[in-house]
Design an enzyme around this catalytic site. Structure first.
Site, PDB file in Angstrom:
ATOM      1  N   ARG A 101      44.979  93.170 -10.025  1.00 10.66           N
ATOM      2  CA  ARG A 101      44.788  93.296 -11.467  1.00 10.66           C
ATOM      3  C   ARG A 101      43.336  93.162 -11.902  1.00 10.66           C
ATOM      4  O   ARG A 101      42.977  93.552 -13.004  1.00 10.66           O
ATOM      5  CB  ARG A 101      45.707  92.316 -12.207  1.00 10.66           C
ATOM      6  CG  ARG A 101      47.173  92.713 -12.115  1.00 10.66           C
ATOM      7  CD  ARG A 101      48.068  91.809 -12.939  1.00 10.66           C
ATOM      8  NE  ARG A 101      49.456  92.228 -12.858  1.00 10.66           N
ATOM      9  CZ  ARG A 101      50.322  91.828 -11.933  1.00 10.66           C
ATOM     10  NH1 ARG A 101      49.924  90.977 -10.999  1.00 10.66           N
ATOM     11  NH2 ARG A 101      51.562  92.256 -11.924  1.00 10.66           N
ATOM     12  N   GLU A 138      50.103  79.088   2.041  1.00 10.55           N
ATOM     13  CA  GLU A 138      51.001  77.977   2.321  1.00 10.55           C
ATOM     14  C   GLU A 138      51.487  78.027   3.773  1.00 10.55           C
ATOM     15  O   GLU A 138      51.599  77.000   4.446  1.00 10.55           O
ATOM     16  CB  GLU A 138      52.195  78.008   1.356  1.00 10.55           C
ATOM     17  CG  GLU A 138      53.107  76.797   1.505  1.00 10.55           C
ATOM     18  CD  GLU A 138      54.236  76.798   0.483  1.00 10.55           C
ATOM     19  OE1 GLU A 138      55.048  75.867   0.526  1.00 10.55           O
ATOM     20  OE2 GLU A 138      54.293  77.730  -0.346  1.00 10.55           O
TER      21      GLU A 138
END
Length: 214
Positions: A101, A138
């Site tokens: 974006r 993660e």
């Protein structure tokens, strides 16, 4: 990248209160300028959407896509970015946009400022010689890259994205640009999720956000 938070926002306290406190000391002209800025921010904020439990249960997902659908909101967003950068920096060589974006807001801002736009993409998406930088997820790692000749040593750049959460991707982009001996002046975003401490994780590079959610 649109991302996550687990609490509802107190954005007016975080962002608008400092403006309001300054009004009592401001001249009529300054009041009008600040009032116009607040009106634009309120309009942008009104377009944002929140999706609970996406992409997984307990996550509050903030979607900036409606800004792109609304020409007025998009125009206001670029106005505020432009005004901020012109006030703060005397020289910027390039705007650097993050996949994906950042590619939507960055070229519009670059055109307004009359400077070039550089892409930082996910690994394997750019042709020709590239340089890359890895960062932790993660589970596992990911890489961002840009074309090797995209920026020259000593050039001053501002990185743009739609949102900062923990700051992992923005931090990787900063390291990538520093590898090429560019000077990262600032990271600028539409939306900041304050509880995730992205700005703290980006230090010493400053982060400017139009709207902060707590």
């Amino acid at each position: 990248m649109s991302s996550v938070t687990s609490q509802c926002p107190s954005w007016e306290v975080l962002y608008l209160q400092p403006f309001r406190q300054s009004f009592s000391k401001a001249t009529g002209t300054l009041f009008t300028m600040q009032e116009n800025k607040i009106a634009k921010l309120q309009y942008i904020r009104s377009t944002l959407r929140n999706f609970p439990d996406f992409p997984s249960k307990g996550i509050q997902f903030w979607d900036v896509c409606p800004i792109l659908k609304d020409p007025k909101a998009l125009g206001y967003t670029i106005d505020l970015f432009e005004e901020h950068l012109k006030e703060k920096f005397s020289k910027i060589d390039h705007i650097v946009g993050l996949d994906a974006r950042g590619f939507l807001f960055g070229p519009l801002l670059s055109q307004r400022l009359g400077i070039g736009f550089i892409l930082v993409r996910k690994k394997g998406k750019l042709p020709g010689p590239t340089v890359s930088c890895s960062y932790a997820l993660e589970y596992g790692t990911a890489e961002v890259e840009m074309q090797a000749d995209a920026v020259e040593p000593g050039q001053k750049v501002v990185i743009i994205d739609d949102l900062i959460a923990t700051g992992g991707t923005l931090n990787a982009a900063c390291r990538l640009l520093r590898q090429q001996n560019a000077e990262v002046l600032e990271c600028t975003v539409v939306l900041e999720l304050k509880e995730l401490n992205g700005s703290e994780n980006m230090k010493p590079v400053p982060v400017h956000s139009l709207i902060s959610l707590n």
